[in-house]
Design a protein around this motif. Structure first.
Motif, PDB file in Angstrom:
ATOM      1  N   LEU A 164       0.852  -1.186   0.000  1.00 11.89           N
ATOM      2  CA  LEU A 164       0.000   0.000   0.000  1.00 11.89           C
ATOM      3  C   LEU A 164       0.886   1.234   0.000  1.00 11.89           C
ATOM      4  CD1 LEU A 164      -2.823   1.327   0.310  1.00 11.89           C
ATOM      5  CD2 LEU A 164      -2.524   1.107   2.793  1.00 11.89           C
ATOM      6  N   CYS A 210      -8.173  -0.913   4.353  1.00 12.95           N
ATOM      7  CA  CYS A 210      -7.611  -2.216   4.734  1.00 12.95           C
ATOM      8  C   CYS A 210      -8.729  -3.229   4.971  1.00 12.95           C
ATOM      9  CB  CYS A 210      -6.764  -2.080   5.996  1.00 12.95           C
ATOM     10  SG  CYS A 210      -5.208  -1.190   5.762  1.00 12.95           S
ATOM     11  N   LEU A 213      -6.879  -6.618   3.598  1.00 13.83           N
ATOM     12  CA  LEU A 213      -5.421  -6.634   3.576  1.00 13.83           C
ATOM     13  C   LEU A 213      -4.868  -7.382   4.779  1.00 13.83           C
ATOM     14  CD1 LEU A 213      -4.042  -3.165   2.409  1.00 13.83           C
ATOM     15  CD2 LEU A 213      -4.169  -5.310   1.153  1.00 13.83           C
ATOM     16  N   GLU A 214      -3.869  -8.204   4.518  1.00 13.60           N
ATOM     17  CA  GLU A 214      -3.185  -8.926   5.583  1.00 13.60           C
ATOM     18  C   GLU A 214      -1.731  -9.110   5.179  1.00 13.60           C
ATOM     19  OE1 GLU A 214      -3.497 -13.101   8.140  1.00 13.60           O
ATOM     20  OE2 GLU A 214      -5.062 -12.545   6.708  1.00 13.60           O
ATOM     21  N   SER A 273      -1.729   1.441  11.284  1.00 16.31           N
ATOM     22  CA  SER A 273      -1.219   0.141  11.734  1.00 16.31           C
ATOM     23  C   SER A 273      -1.525  -0.115  13.206  1.00 16.31           C
ATOM     24  CB  SER A 273       0.295   0.052  11.495  1.00 16.31           C
ATOM     25  OG  SER A 273       1.030   0.742  12.497  1.00 16.31           O
ATOM     26  N   ARG A 289      -4.952  -1.564  12.921  1.00 15.16           N
ATOM     27  CA  ARG A 289      -5.024  -2.792  12.137  1.00 15.16           C
ATOM     28  C   ARG A 289      -3.622  -3.398  11.974  1.00 15.16           C
ATOM     29  NH1 ARG A 289      -9.433  -1.704  13.215  1.00 15.16           N
ATOM     30  NH2 ARG A 289     -11.321  -1.737  11.911  1.00 15.16           N
ATOM     31  N   ALA A 342      -2.922  -6.072   9.299  1.00 20.62           N
ATOM     32  CA  ALA A 342      -2.973  -5.689   7.882  1.00 20.62           C
ATOM     33  C   ALA A 342      -1.575  -5.506   7.304  1.00 20.62           C
ATOM     34  CB  ALA A 342      -3.783  -4.413   7.706  1.00 20.62           C
TER      35      ALA A 342
END
Length: 269
Positions: free
Chosen positions: A21, A81, A86-87, A105, A108, A111
């Motif tokens: 990203l 995300c 997203l992971e 972050s 998440r 993500a």
């Protein structure tokens, strides 16, 4: 219901499957990555965004009461995300884009597997005697006043200062035009929040490993500010880039890529 990916004009490029990203910085949009993309697109699924109020983001996406501060943009990245599931992605952020990705972050952490922050800072304002951000309050007040009273001259001044030794007339005019294409009603409140703000208290909450990339000669972010990030972010590495200016993805993409490749496990050949 309109998706957040539509609001942020999300575009995906690349032949790889590993997600990355890319979050642009203040006064720019996703096109700021165009010279770096050729070095990354073979190995990554590149996810490019235009933050609300910038580039070709949807006009209705911008909320003056939320996007006047980095935390509001971080909320959008969190929503993105979630939408994209997203992971284990790499977050590559420039300047305040790195800070925005870092804040996302915290909410998440799964993500992202790595944060890569280029010329980012937790605070631009000096806080003596223990913190050097590069600017006094008087200097930042003067910059804000110039922005308010003569937006064109402000854009030219910031472009020259930000590019520094890496500046050419063409690069300076390109960066100045990027600023001028964005409404001062969008940039003004965000600029005040960024330059007078402080995200140092968030650093202990970051659990994702961090790569901090700082050019050797950056008039916007001193090396001391990058060192502070490295000292206060868990599992972090600081890389001094042998380049000048605040925009190495524009002025030295090959040098930047050479430092990114081994650290992000990009395959060679």
């Amino acid at each position: 219901m309109t998706s957040i990916s539509h609001f942020l004009n999300v575009n995906e490029l690349g032949q790889g499957t590993a997600p990355m990203l890319l979050v642009h910085g203040f006064g720019c949009d996703q096109t700021v990555w165009r010279r770096l993309i050729p070095f990354l697109e073979k190995d990554f699924r590149l996810i490019l965004v235009d933050l609300a109020g910038f580039g070709y983001s949807a006009p209705e996406a911008y909320d003056v009461n939320r996007h006047d501060k980095p935390s509001g943009h971080a909320e959008d990245i969190v929503a993105l995300c979630d939408e994209l599931d997203l992971e284990g992605a790499v977050m590559l952020g420039h300047s305040i884009g790195g800070t925005i990705g870092m804040l996302a972050s915290i909410q998440r952490p799964n993500a992202f597997k790595r944060l890569a922050m280029i010329c980012s800072s937790a605070r631009y304002l000096d806080d003596p005697p223990d913190y050097y951000g590069g600017y006094t309050r008087e200097q930042l007040d003067g910059l804000m006043q110039l922005m308010e009273h003569n937006y064109h001259d402000w854009a030219g001044t910031v472009s020259r200062v930000a590019l520094g030794d890496a500046g050419t007339e063409a690069r300076q005019l390109n960066l100045q035009q990027r600023f001028l294409e964005i409404s001062p009603d969008v940039l003004g409140p965000l600029a005040k929040s960024i330059f007078l703000g402080d995200t140092r208290h968030h650093l202990p909450d970051v659990s994702v490993p961090s790569l901090i990339i700082q050019t050797a000669r950056d008039a916007m972010v001193p090396v001391e500010a990058a060192q502070y990030l490295q000292q206060h972010l868990v599992d972090s590495e600081l890389v001094a880039l042998d380049a000048a200016g605040h925009y190495p993805q524009l002025t030295a993409p090959d040098i930047l890529a050479n430092e990114l490749q081994p650290r992000l496990e990009i395959k060679e050949g």
